[in-house]
Design a protein around this motif. Structure first.
Motif, PDB file in Angstrom:
ATOM      1  N   LYS A  16       7.236  15.905 -42.814  1.00 54.20           N
ATOM      2  CA  LYS A  16       6.851  16.827 -42.031  1.00 54.20           C
ATOM      3  C   LYS A  16       7.521  16.858 -40.804  1.00 54.20           C
ATOM      4  N   VAL A  17       8.335  17.934 -40.674  1.00 53.35           N
ATOM      5  CA  VAL A  17       9.160  18.429 -39.327  1.00 53.35           C
ATOM      6  C   VAL A  17       8.389  19.161 -38.538  1.00 53.35           C
ATOM      7  N   GLU A  18       7.961  18.723 -37.459  1.00 51.89           N
ATOM      8  CA  GLU A  18       7.107  19.676 -36.640  1.00 51.89           C
ATOM      9  C   GLU A  18       7.662  20.194 -35.081  1.00 51.89           C
ATOM     10  N   ASN A  19       8.263  21.244 -35.318  1.00 51.50           N
ATOM     11  CA  ASN A  19       8.523  21.904 -33.918  1.00 51.50           C
ATOM     12  C   ASN A  19       9.448  21.290 -33.354  1.00 51.50           C
ATOM     13  N   ILE A  20      10.716  20.707 -34.191  1.00 53.22           N
ATOM     14  CA  ILE A  20      11.645  19.985 -33.418  1.00 53.22           C
ATOM     15  C   ILE A  20      12.786  20.669 -32.667  1.00 53.22           C
ATOM     16  N   THR A  21      13.181  20.457 -31.686  1.00 55.76           N
ATOM     17  CA  THR A  21      14.354  21.166 -30.944  1.00 55.76           C
ATOM     18  C   THR A  21      15.139  20.172 -30.485  1.00 55.76           C
ATOM     19  N   LYS A  22      16.751  20.529 -30.707  1.00 53.43           N
ATOM     20  CA  LYS A  22      17.622  19.472 -30.070  1.00 53.43           C
ATOM     21  C   LYS A  22      18.556  20.473 -29.309  1.00 53.43           C
ATOM     22  N   PHE A  23      18.916  19.727 -28.385  1.00 56.27           N
ATOM     23  CA  PHE A  23      19.723  20.544 -27.293  1.00 56.27           C
ATOM     24  C   PHE A  23      21.022  19.575 -27.019  1.00 56.27           C
ATOM     25  N   TYR A  24      22.214  20.207 -27.197  1.00 58.22           N
ATOM     26  CA  TYR A  24      23.543  19.512 -26.678  1.00 58.22           C
ATOM     27  C   TYR A  24      24.186  20.040 -25.224  1.00 58.22           C
ATOM     28  N   GLN A  25      24.549  19.433 -24.748  1.00 60.50           N
ATOM     29  CA  GLN A  25      25.201  19.596 -23.408  1.00 60.50           C
ATOM     30  C   GLN A  25      26.685  19.796 -23.574  1.00 60.50           C
ATOM     31  N   LYS A  26      27.336  20.852 -23.458  1.00 56.57           N
ATOM     32  CA  LYS A  26      28.790  20.937 -23.620  1.00 56.57           C
ATOM     33  C   LYS A  26      29.279  21.227 -22.172  1.00 56.57           C
ATOM     34  N   GLY A  27      29.682  20.615 -21.559  1.00 55.80           N
ATOM     35  CA  GLY A  27      30.382  20.787 -20.131  1.00 55.80           C
ATOM     36  C   GLY A  27      28.854  21.162 -19.415  1.00 55.80           C
ATOM     37  N   SER A  28      28.920  22.565 -18.894  1.00 55.44           N
ATOM     38  CA  SER A  28      27.618  22.824 -18.188  1.00 55.44           C
ATOM     39  C   SER A  28      26.788  23.957 -19.066  1.00 55.44           C
ATOM     40  N   THR A  29      27.324  24.282 -20.082  1.00 57.93           N
ATOM     41  CA  THR A  29      26.641  24.920 -21.000  1.00 57.93           C
ATOM     42  C   THR A  29      25.730  24.075 -22.091  1.00 57.93           C
ATOM     43  N   LYS A  30      24.574  24.401 -22.031  1.00 53.68           N
ATOM     44  CA  LYS A  30      23.321  23.783 -22.856  1.00 53.68           C
ATOM     45  C   LYS A  30      23.198  24.477 -24.309  1.00 53.68           C
ATOM     46  N   ILE A  31      23.677  23.901 -25.321  1.00 51.66           N
ATOM     47  CA  ILE A  31      23.499  24.443 -26.711  1.00 51.66           C
ATOM     48  C   ILE A  31      22.377  23.834 -27.370  1.00 51.66           C
ATOM     49  N   THR A  32      21.877  25.016 -28.095  1.00 50.78           N
ATOM     50  CA  THR A  32      20.629  24.531 -28.901  1.00 50.78           C
ATOM     51  C   THR A  32      21.049  24.258 -30.263  1.00 50.78           C
ATOM     52  N   ALA A  33      20.917  23.064 -30.840  1.00 49.92           N
ATOM     53  CA  ALA A  33      21.265  22.702 -32.142  1.00 49.92           C
ATOM     54  C   ALA A  33      20.311  23.088 -33.169  1.00 49.92           C
ATOM     55  N   ILE A  34      18.934  22.777 -32.706  1.00 52.56           N
ATOM     56  CA  ILE A  34      17.849  23.011 -33.578  1.00 52.56           C
ATOM     57  C   ILE A  34      16.743  23.719 -32.782  1.00 52.56           C
ATOM     58  N   ASN A  35      16.275  24.783 -32.951  1.00 55.11           N
ATOM     59  CA  ASN A  35      15.476  25.475 -32.222  1.00 55.11           C
ATOM     60  C   ASN A  35      13.986  25.459 -32.814  1.00 55.11           C
ATOM     61  N   ASP A  36      13.215  24.826 -32.447  1.00 52.56           N
ATOM     62  CA  ASP A  36      11.650  24.690 -32.742  1.00 52.56           C
ATOM     63  C   ASP A  36      11.503  24.935 -34.465  1.00 52.56           C
ATOM     64  N   LEU A  37      12.038  24.069 -34.834  1.00 47.82           N
ATOM     65  CA  LEU A  37      12.188  24.025 -36.441  1.00 47.82           C
ATOM     66  C   LEU A  37      10.872  23.208 -36.874  1.00 47.82           C
ATOM     67  N   SER A  38      10.411  23.764 -38.207  1.00 46.52           N
ATOM     68  CA  SER A  38       9.520  22.945 -38.636  1.00 46.52           C
ATOM     69  C   SER A  38       9.612  23.143 -40.167  1.00 46.52           C
ATOM     70  N   LEU A  39       9.082  22.004 -40.892  1.00 43.34           N
ATOM     71  CA  LEU A  39       9.520  22.008 -42.339  1.00 43.34           C
ATOM     72  C   LEU A  39       8.447  20.846 -42.947  1.00 43.34           C
ATOM     73  N   THR A  40       8.006  21.302 -44.021  1.00 44.10           N
ATOM     74  CA  THR A  40       7.248  20.128 -44.729  1.00 44.10           C
ATOM     75  C   THR A  40       7.766  20.219 -46.353  1.00 44.10           C
ATOM     76  N   LEU A  41       7.907  18.885 -46.631  1.00 46.88           N
ATOM     77  CA  LEU A  41       8.537  18.671 -48.035  1.00 46.88           C
ATOM     78  C   LEU A  41       7.462  17.603 -48.547  1.00 46.88           C
ATOM     79  N   ASN A  42       7.040  17.728 -49.823  1.00 41.41           N
ATOM     80  CA  ASN A  42       6.572  16.706 -50.900  1.00 41.41           C
ATOM     81  C   ASN A  42       7.279  16.058 -51.375  1.00 41.41           C
ATOM     82  N   LYS A  43       6.603  15.226 -51.970  1.00 42.24           N
ATOM     83  CA  LYS A  43       7.198  14.520 -53.118  1.00 42.24           C
ATOM     84  C   LYS A  43       8.045  15.127 -54.236  1.00 42.24           C
ATOM     85  N   GLY A  44       9.168  14.742 -54.530  1.00 42.50           N
ATOM     86  CA  GLY A  44       9.633  15.433 -55.501  1.00 42.50           C
ATOM     87  C   GLY A  44      10.363  16.793 -55.165  1.00 42.50           C
ATOM     88  N   GLU A  45      10.322  17.090 -54.082  1.00 42.59           N
ATOM     89  CA  GLU A  45      11.086  18.548 -53.723  1.00 42.59           C
ATOM     90  C   GLU A  45      12.570  18.245 -53.306  1.00 42.59           C
TER      91      GLU A  45
END
Lengths: 420, 216
Positions: B3-32
């Motif tokens: 279960k992936v719940e609202n994940i966000t990941k930023f990267y800082q490149k110089g003075s710029t903030k890059i959003t790599a993952i933006n409030d991402l949610s995902l649910t996977l069950n066995k066998g998917e």
């Protein structure tokens, strides 16, 4: 698969990196052990040299003693002539004879053609109580030296007491508070004190010397003496037995004893020779110690410098190793390898380099240090304990040197490595 | 279950903030088995690493069988990763001085588990018997990837994260690898395949697209 196996595989399949590390540790160890071995060789050589010199000097002492013995023989024998029939036990106990002989026997000795005596000292000795001072004394009447006016005059060894004079031993003039120039009476006869002796620490300190003639008169022993000291006696054959024989032939009714002057000369000679030997040994030891100190000063600079350089080079080797294994570190971390396992992986490698390299370096160090030294066995320098210490220290220093690169490796971000 | 719940990941490149993952949610069950497509820099690899416990998100949580992956400390997470997650990459990432069988057994360095003859089974399964004592440099790309896949499956993980696994393979080897992923999924494992390849994505139960860190 385990960490040790992984490290072994890496070493086996990346030999160059391992060999570089091995060479650094081995050379560093060889230099350090070589330097220490040279110092040890110096110590062992010093001990050898000193032992050899001591043996040589002991031999020299023996030669010197023999020389002195011969010289003392050439100086002649010192004899004490006492009356015949004197109980020697009493003589040794009292230190003077209770029997008497005629003073004229000295003239016989003087006039001998076969015997040469450099100094003749006739005396009359008795232990008495000095009635005027109520003090026990040893009274010696002495004529001083009998002159050989017609032979080879020598300076008198003992100054005769002048007529009417008296010489006092230390304890007597101290206790009786007598000074040179004072007039005292002994057995009713007046004497002038001509000399007050310094302390001698012997029976001389309780002795009063007066002219022989006065002593003979005061003790009612006119014309009698109880000892003649004959110094530096020689005869044609030169042996003691012959000299004693000659004396007895000249004056039959006497006993002849050898005085211990010669023994004293020999003892002094031996002591002097020993002292000279010890001083020579000390000088050699001092010179070797100075040389050792110089070498130590050099080693104190060289050894830390070599160790620091070696450690620095090991550190550089490991930095290169970590850099070249980035991908591997990334994947190991990704598949779940803990940080400390990565750290251990590199430290284990440093130990696996250090142990065989230390043994190799130790042997090289000992071997090279003995190349230029003659008569030296390798076994004299090799020590299992020293080898163990060397291995431990090499392992410790190598581990310390590789610590930072290993720590750097363990802190790598696997996500970044994999992504790159 | 993943279960992936609202994940966000930023990267800082110089003075710029890059959003790599933006409030991402995902649910996977066995066998998917899902495929995630996206352009370069869209955030697919970041998502894979975040799910794999390698890249801590700035926000949100990752739950694997109700365990919050990032509530564990680094060592616990490493142990968890070793046992529960398998990784396969485009660049294979084999250890160059280990043979095929040693590379497959490499996860044992991370965690000592009783695996019996599992290594031999995997060698057999992926057709590497002839190559088991060879070093990676002596293998073809397909053999390397099969070795990497065998390594990922050593501990029978719950989740398999595959990043462009067919990118360097010929069609035959690609097929073999994708079939293996399918088989893993069919046996109850969760597979997340990041790929550009349509045919590879078609093997998945579901295909999703990620763009600017947003999954759709």
């Amino acid at each position: 698969m385990n960490t040790f196996k992984l490290v072994n595989r890496e070493i086996f399949r990346r030999k160059v990196n391992y060999l570089i590390g091995f060479a650094i540790v081995a050379i560093t160890t060889a230099i350090v052990i070589g330097t220490l071995s040279l110092l040890k060789i110096h110590d062992l050589q010093t001990a050898q040299i000193l032992a050899q010199k001591e043996a040589e000097l002991n031999e020299r002492v023996l030669v010197l003693q023999d020389d002195y013995r011969k010289i003392s023989l050439e100086l002649g024998f010192n004899l004490l002539i006492i009356p015949e029939g004197q109980n020697l036990g009493n003589f040794y106990a009292d230190d003077f004879a209770s029997k008497y002989m005629d003073e004229s026997v000295t003239d016989k000795l003087v006039s001998s053609r076969t015997l040469t005596i450099q100094h003749l000292l006739p005396s009359l000795t008795q232990k008495i109580v000095w009635p005027e001072q109520k003090q026990s004394i040893i009274l010696i009447g002495t004529k001083g030296e009998v002159p050989y006016l017609y032979r080879n005059p020598k300076k008198p060894m003992l100054q005769p007491v002048p007529d009417g004079g008296m010489v006092l031993g230390y304890e007597l003039h101290r206790i009786l508070n007598l000074k040179e120039g004072s007039k005292v009476k002994l057995l009713g006869r007046e004497f002038t004190i001509t000399k007050c002796n310094e302390r001698r620490g012997s029976k001389d300190d309780a002795t009063v010397w007066i002219p022989l003639k006065d002593a003979q008169e005061l003790l009612n022993k006119e014309g009698k003496i109880n000892a003649i000291l004959a110094l530096k006696c020689h005869c044609a054959s030169g042996t003691l037995t012959n000299i004693i024989q000659s004396v007895k032939e000249l004056i039959p009714n006497v006993q002849v004893l050898q005085k211990n002057k010669e023994v004293a000369i020999r003892a002094k000679a031996r002591d002097r020779a020993k002292r000279e030997a010890k001083e020579a040994l000390k000088a050699e030891e001092l010179s070797r110690t100075e040389l050792k100190n110089e070498q130590l000063r050099f080693a104190k600079v060289l050894i830390p410098l070599v160790i620091i350089t070696g450690a620095f080079m090991i550190c550089l080797t490991f930095i290169a190793n970590v850099k070249s294994r980035q991908d591997e570190i990334g994947i190991l971390r990704t598949i779940g390898t803990k940080q400390h396992t990565i750290l251990i992986m590199f430290l284990m490698k440093s130990i696996l380099i250090a142990i065989p390299a230390a043994v190799t370096g130790y042997l090289i160090g000992i071997f090279t240090s003995t190349i230029s030294v003659e008569n030296f066995e390798l076994s004299e320098l090799f020590g299992t304990f020293a080898l163990i210490i060397t291995i431990c220290l090499a392992g410790l220093i190598s581990t310390a040197a590789s610590w930072l690169p290993a720590l750097y490796a363990s802190l790598q971000d696997p996500a970044k490595i994999i992504q790159d | 279950m993943l279960k992936v719940e609202n994940i966000t990941k930023f990267y800082q490149k110089g003075s710029t903030k890059i959003t790599a993952i933006n409030d991402l949610s995902l649910t996977l069950n066995k066998g998917e088995f899902i495929a995630i497509k996206g352009e370069s820099g869209s955030g697919k690899t970041s998502l894979l690493h975040t799910i794999g416990g390698l890249l801590r998100p700035d926000e949100g949580t990752i739950l694997i069988n109700k365990h919050d992956v990032y509530s564990l400390n680094k060592n616990e997470r490493a142990a968890f990763r070793a046992e529960q997650i398998g990784f396969v990459f485009q660049q294979f990432h084999l250890i160059p001085y280990l043979t095929v069988s040693e590379n497959i057994a490499a996860p044992l360095i991370a965690k000592k588990l009783k695996i019996g003859s599992r290594v031999d089974e995997l060698i057999e399964k992926f057709g590497l018997s002839e190559r088991k004592n060879h070093l990676p440099k002596e293998l073809s790309a397909g053999e390397k990837q099969r070795t990497a896949l065998a390594r990922a499956l050593l501990f029978n993980p719950q989740i398999l994260l595959a990043d462009e696994v067919t990118g360097n393979l010929d069609p035959g080897n690609s097929e073999l690898v994708l079939d293996s992923l399918r088989e893993f999924s069919d046996n109850g494992g969760i597979v997340i395949l990041v790929t550009h390849d349509e045919s590879a994505a078609s093997k998945a139960d579901k295909t999703m697209t990620i763009s600017n860190g947003i999954l759709s």
